[in-house]
Design a protein around this motif. Sequence first.
Motif, short mmCIF file in Angstrom:
data_model
loop_
_atom_site.label_atom_id
_atom_site.label_comp_id
_atom_site.label_asym_id
_atom_site.label_seq_id
_atom_site.Cartn_x
_atom_site.Cartn_y
_atom_site.Cartn_z
N HIS A 38 8.18 -28.32 18.08
CA HIS A 38 8.61 -27.04 17.48
C HIS A 38 9.48 -27.28 16.25
CE1 HIS A 38 7.09 -23.91 20.12
NE2 HIS A 38 7.42 -24.64 21.16
N LYS B 105 8.45 -26.26 12.47
CA LYS B 105 9.35 -25.39 11.70
C LYS B 105 9.60 -25.99 10.31
CE LYS B 105 13.82 -23.13 12.00
NZ LYS B 105 15.07 -22.99 12.76
N LYS C 231 3.55 -17.72 6.52
CA LYS C 231 4.98 -17.73 6.84
C LYS C 231 5.22 -16.91 8.11
CE LYS C 231 9.47 -16.37 4.96
NZ LYS C 231 10.16 -15.78 3.81
N TYR C 232 4.46 -15.83 8.25
CA TYR C 232 4.54 -14.98 9.43
C TYR C 232 3.22 -15.04 10.19
CZ TYR C 232 8.62 -13.13 7.05
OH TYR C 232 9.81 -13.02 6.42
N VAL C 233 3.28 -15.49 11.43
CA VAL C 233 2.09 -15.54 12.28
C VAL C 233 2.14 -14.31 13.18
CG1 VAL C 233 0.86 -16.82 14.05
CG2 VAL C 233 1.99 -18.05 12.19
N VAL D 91 5.44 -11.45 16.15
CA VAL D 91 5.49 -11.96 14.78
C VAL D 91 6.46 -13.13 14.82
CG1 VAL D 91 5.99 -11.49 12.36
CG2 VAL D 91 5.03 -9.67 13.80
N ASN D 92 5.90 -14.32 14.63
CA ASN D 92 6.64 -15.57 14.85
C ASN D 92 7.21 -15.53 16.26
OD1 ASN D 92 5.79 -16.31 12.33
ND2 ASN D 92 7.77 -16.18 11.36
N ASP D 93 8.51 -15.48 16.42
CA ASP D 93 9.11 -15.49 17.76
C ASP D 93 9.60 -14.12 18.22
OD1 ASP D 93 8.67 -18.24 18.00
OD2 ASP D 93 10.57 -18.71 17.02
N ASP D 94 9.34 -13.08 17.43
CA ASP D 94 9.83 -11.74 17.76
C ASP D 94 8.73 -10.88 18.35
OD1 ASP D 94 12.40 -12.32 16.72
OD2 ASP D 94 11.70 -11.90 14.70
#
Length: 173
Positions: free
Chosen positions: A41, A45, A86-88, A152-155
């Motif tokens: 991770h 990052k 940048k945003y998955v 979205v990413n970790d959110d």
Amino acid sequence: MSNELIQIETPFQFSEENQREFDKLIQRYPVKEAAMLPALHLAQKQAGYISPAVMEHVAELLELPVMKVKDVVTFYPMFFEEPVGKYVIRVCYTLPCALRDCKLVLEHIKQKFDIDVASETDLAKGTTPDGKFTLLKSECLASCDVAPVVMVNDDLYKNLTPEKMDEILDGLE
């Protein structure tokens, strides 16, 4: 003489800050191998994805064969072996979300960014030309009671509509 382009990858190393983070991280585990997921991770990052050079570096730090690291990278869907945005954006597409119209949210995102859904073998088709967003379908995100959900990413975002999705995506830098 061949006209093939030979691509040589630059070796990867953690930045000074990430090396310090790795050094602290490794102390939490009785066996180095146990730190593989957090180390990957951290590397992803920094690098944006897990290239062969990243796998080699992590394997060396953990004193493991590269194949063992590759096995982990290819098993878990949160690790990418090629560049992503940048945003998955992961749209949950399992039954509870499907029953609550996740397809509307997914189609809205596809139209908004004029992209398709990425696949494991072709992440580029789901990535915007500016490299800002990558769109993926996801298996269960474990929030069935607040479907449809998107990560979205970790959110994690819950009870989504196309309008709520616009607010979220427009608020990203």
